[in-house]
Design a protein around this motif. Structure first.
Motif, mmCIF file in Angstrom:
data_model
loop_
_atom_site.group_PDB
_atom_site.id
_atom_site.type_symbol
_atom_site.label_atom_id
_atom_site.label_comp_id
_atom_site.label_asym_id
_atom_site.label_seq_id
_atom_site.Cartn_x
_atom_site.Cartn_y
_atom_site.Cartn_z
ATOM 1 N N SER A 22 2.490 0.192 63.865
ATOM 2 C CA SER A 22 1.184 -0.266 64.914
ATOM 3 C C SER A 22 2.688 -0.364 65.980
ATOM 4 C CB SER A 22 1.265 -1.974 64.324
ATOM 5 O OG SER A 22 0.366 -1.970 63.349
ATOM 6 N N ALA A 23 3.756 -0.647 66.390
ATOM 7 C CA ALA A 23 4.229 -0.496 67.541
ATOM 8 C C ALA A 23 4.116 1.167 67.836
ATOM 9 C CB ALA A 23 5.475 -0.866 67.389
ATOM 10 N N THR B 37 3.366 -6.557 67.711
ATOM 11 C CA THR B 37 2.447 -5.746 66.395
ATOM 12 C C THR B 37 2.211 -5.533 65.083
ATOM 13 O OG1 THR B 37 4.794 -4.378 66.297
ATOM 14 C CG2 THR B 37 3.557 -4.273 68.726
ATOM 15 N N LEU C 242 7.949 -5.792 72.384
ATOM 16 C CA LEU C 242 7.284 -5.398 71.471
ATOM 17 C C LEU C 242 8.014 -5.870 70.557
ATOM 18 C CD1 LEU C 242 6.136 -1.625 71.320
ATOM 19 C CD2 LEU C 242 4.889 -3.677 72.341
#
Length: 507
Positions: free
Chosen positions: A27-28, A91, A21
């Motif tokens: 968001s992650a 992300t 990521l």
């Protein structure tokens, strides 16, 4: 072979695709939590952060192993641990296009593909049931850092005004409608010659702004009487003239139609604006008007000249301000090379490139329209441009061959192996490279970032009207030689690369 099938095979074998990521924010965290509770294809083996402060921490047991500029070292470390990631997943919601391009190249060099998560802001107040990974678009790579829009200045231009947009159903016209409709205009008149395009943009506007006063009117800019009738009835304060025939090879094959639309259509709209006391007329132009080699380009340059001449006639505060804004290719617009490549990719290839060294300037539709609005507001504040025109800063030109290869790789294919690239030869009217400015135009930076002011050669209204009347006569009688002679006279720098075009004896 569709490599996406591999993901399904892995899933059936109870395996997960290892991913790294990019970004260590909300968001992650949401993505890691989501794949833990769903039957996901992915397993996160590591995270890289955009800041050093979070390195060494973990999110739900997944280590933040380094920063974005350390991706190569992180991937090597994970490979030594037997979990080399196969994909980078971005992300971060706000990630500059320049950095996205660098990330794409890094991933490509490491044999990884790249994807991104949807923006959390896309979901408004409701979090998604599933965080679906989506591919990186070519727009993510070719766009530039967005110039900050002076919304207050643009809103002063639009708020409370009656607007009219020609070509409202086209790529630029529709984006204009989207943006100006949120700036509290009093009324919007949508004009287009295509029934379907007009229907689509009208329905979109109705869905987004049901309470906004609007009128959708079928009208061809070549029809002088119809255009004048629309203006008398709608009484616009501001006109955005986006209607044009823009596809170079098609206009080369339909010369008289191109001239009728791009030159005399502009004249009809400009004259109607002037006679109906429109406050501001904004003409959308193109970099193909600079040292034109095509009928499309030279027709747009003549349209620029006419509006320049009208602006030079501007004598008082009640006269119409004529503003011309020139820019290059718009990503993803109808008939664009990006759209062509997407279609060719969906058909399994090959991708067709006219010349290996062909370059073009690109800009996203949203960015182009934002800068058009900014330039219009700037032009009004300038209080008279005296024949000068606005040129949008297009950044660096993009090699079309590189674009083709990037799009193939974005589709998870290998250029020249999975998808071939075929060189087809330069088409009539095409340039090897585009120029945003003529060598003699001496551009200066405006007080708005991303907008230049150029000073092309001007002619008086009397001079240009005389030549245009002759051109109209040649057009009416379909005298192609006469048409080209007058184009050469109006635009001496016009040098067609189509050997079928009559050559000028004008020096």
């Amino acid at each position: 072979k569709d490599r996406r099938l591999d993901f399904h095979l892995d899933k059936d074998a109870h395996l997960r695709v290892p991913v790294l990521l990019v970004g260590s924010g909300d968001s992650a965290e949401l993505f890691i939590r989501d794949i833990a509770r769903t039957d996901s294809n992915y397993r996160v083996v590591g995270i890289v952060s955009d800041t050093t402060a979070r390195v060494g921490r973990n999110i739900h047991g997944v280590e933040i192993m380094g920063t974005i500029d350390q991706i190569s070292a992180v991937v090597e470390k994970l490979a030594n641990m037997g979990v080399k990631p196969q994909r980078l997943i971005v992300t971060l919601e706000r990630f500059q296009s320049i950095k996205m391009k660098e990330l794409f190249e890094t991933a490509d060099s490491l044999g990884m593909n790249i994807a991104r998560l949807p923006s959390l802001s896309d979901f408004r107040n409701d979090l998604p049931h599933e965080m679906k990974v989506k591919p990186i678009d070519v727009e993510d790579l070719l766009g530039r850092p967005q110039t900050a829009l002076d919304k207050a200045r643009v809103k002063r231009l639009i708020s409370g005004k009656r607007l009219l947009i020609t070509g409202a159903g086209g790529s630029i016209g529709r984006e204009l409608v989207r943006q100006v409709s949120s700036l509290e205009p009093d009324h919007i008149t949508l004009v287009d010659s295509s029934e379907y395009n007009l229907f689509c943009v009208d329905m979109e506007l109705a869905n987004q702004h049901a309470d906004l006063s609007r009128q959708a009117l079928l009208g061809d800019v070549r029809d002088r009487i119809r255009i004048k009738s629309i203006f008398v009835d709608q009484r616009p304060d501001i006109v955005f003239h986006a209607a044009a025939l823009k596809h170079v090879p098609l206009v080369e094959a339909n010369i008289l139609e191109g001239i009728s639309t791009n030159i005399f259509g502009t004249i009809n709209v400009a004259d109607a604006a002037r006679s109906c006391n429109v406050s501001t007329f904004i003409q959308i132009s193109t970099d193909k008007a600079v040292n034109p080699t095509s009928v499309m380009g030279v027709s747009k340059r003549v349209a620029e000249q006419y509006c320049q001449a009208l602006e030079l006639e501007h004598s008082g505060k009640d006269d119409t301000n004529f503003i011309t804004v020139r820019f290059g290719n718009v990503l993803g617009s109808t008939g664009s090379v990006v759209e062509l490549f997407r279609k060719q990719l969906s058909d399994g290839g090959p991708l067709t490139v006219t010349h290996p060294d062909m370059t073009r300037y690109f800009m996203t539709t949203r960015e182009a329209v934002e800068l058009v609005l900014q330039a219009a507001a700037l032009g009004i504040e300038e209080g008279g441009l005296n024949g000068r025109i606005f040129v949008l800063d297009m950044g660096e030109p993009v090699r079309i061959m590189d674009l083709a290869r990037q799009m193939i790789r974005l589709a998870d294919f290998i250029p020249d192996e999975d998808i071939k690239i075929v060189i087809t030869g330069i088409r009539p009217g095409e340039k090897l490279f585009e120029e945003v400015l003529h060598g003699s135009e001496a551009p200066v930076q405006s007080n708005q970032e991303g907008i230049l002011i150029a000073s092309p050669r001007t002619v008086t209204l009397k001079e240009v009207e005389s030549d245009l009347e002759e051109l109209r006569g040649a057009l009416t009688t379909e005298n192609l030689t006469g048409v080209f002679d007058l184009l050469y006279k109006l635009v001496p720098e016009y040098k067609p690369n189509n050997t079928e075009a009559p050559q000028s004896e004008v020096v």
